[in-house]
Write a protein that holds these residues in place. Sequence first.
Motif, mmCIF file in Angstrom:
data_model
loop_
_atom_site.group_PDB
_atom_site.id
_atom_site.type_symbol
_atom_site.label_atom_id
_atom_site.label_comp_id
_atom_site.label_asym_id
_atom_site.label_seq_id
_atom_site.Cartn_x
_atom_site.Cartn_y
_atom_site.Cartn_z
ATOM 1 N N TYR A 94 43.375 41.316 46.574
ATOM 2 C CA TYR A 94 44.246 40.577 45.516
ATOM 3 C C TYR A 94 44.658 39.865 46.659
ATOM 4 C CZ TYR A 94 42.850 43.434 41.224
ATOM 5 O OH TYR A 94 42.147 43.865 40.586
ATOM 6 N N ASP A 97 47.558 33.196 45.268
ATOM 7 C CA ASP A 97 47.748 31.843 44.993
ATOM 8 C C ASP A 97 49.390 30.886 45.151
ATOM 9 O OD1 ASP A 97 48.673 31.834 42.754
ATOM 10 O OD2 ASP A 97 46.568 31.555 41.453
ATOM 11 N N LYS A 103 44.377 36.897 42.747
ATOM 12 C CA LYS A 103 43.331 36.775 43.077
ATOM 13 C C LYS A 103 42.025 37.416 43.741
ATOM 14 C CE LYS A 103 41.830 32.037 43.358
ATOM 15 N NZ LYS A 103 41.682 31.089 44.007
ATOM 16 N N VAL A 105 40.069 38.685 45.549
ATOM 17 C CA VAL A 105 39.183 38.583 47.458
ATOM 18 C C VAL A 105 38.090 39.905 47.378
ATOM 19 C CG1 VAL A 105 39.625 37.988 49.438
ATOM 20 C CG2 VAL A 105 41.419 37.698 47.996
ATOM 21 N N SER A 128 36.247 36.519 45.711
ATOM 22 C CA SER A 128 36.201 34.780 46.249
ATOM 23 C C SER A 128 35.766 33.545 46.076
ATOM 24 C CB SER A 128 38.070 35.221 46.893
ATOM 25 O OG SER A 128 38.194 33.438 47.671
#
Length: 208
Positions: A94, A97, A103, A105, A128
């Motif tokens: 992760y 952001d 987020k 990845v 992602s």
Amino acid sequence: MAAKQSMIPIVSKAFCSSSEVVLFVRRRPRVVNGGGFVVTDCKQMAIFSVDGCGILGKKEELILRDAHGNPLLLMRRKGGIIEALSMTRQWKGYRNDFLGSQKLVFSLKEPNTSCLSKTNPIRISIESKDYCNNNGNFEIRGDFHDRDCSIVNSRGDAIAQIGVEEEVEQVMTGRDLYHVSIKPGIDQAFVFGVIAVLDYIYDGSTRC
């Protein structure tokens, strides 16, 4: 064709170079149990570092940082009953952001410990949505335990090669110091996020 694919960064374009890059991985001193490793360039300037469970105080969790100590990726192994019943173990990578939210990845699947071998490749998938590429799948070929392997894309092209120089082997083991050659434009942060997970899987410097 590989250069065209690499124009889209996975973690950040700041870690994509226009030329091939060779970086060096050195594990932290043995006195730091599960302390992780440091990534340097040919001038011994730090580029990345990885904190292992001995620093974080958590097993199955790793953090990749930039040269200034800023966190870039959090790698965490998925747990729970579902994984216990599955034939594979899965890691998630992760990044934060701009709002500070995590987020996803990439995800990395490894065979069950009882099946772990050179004939069972480790697969990585880019999760992602920012990575607008239909070929966002990678695979580890070779033997990371001996630091002799490659990360290859879905077309079979090597995007990164991990190896040990002969003169280094005479001074220290390949698990203590090895090099990583990364193709032009490839996201170096992504590569070392994957390497951090491989290090943990194979009882490396990140693992307590």
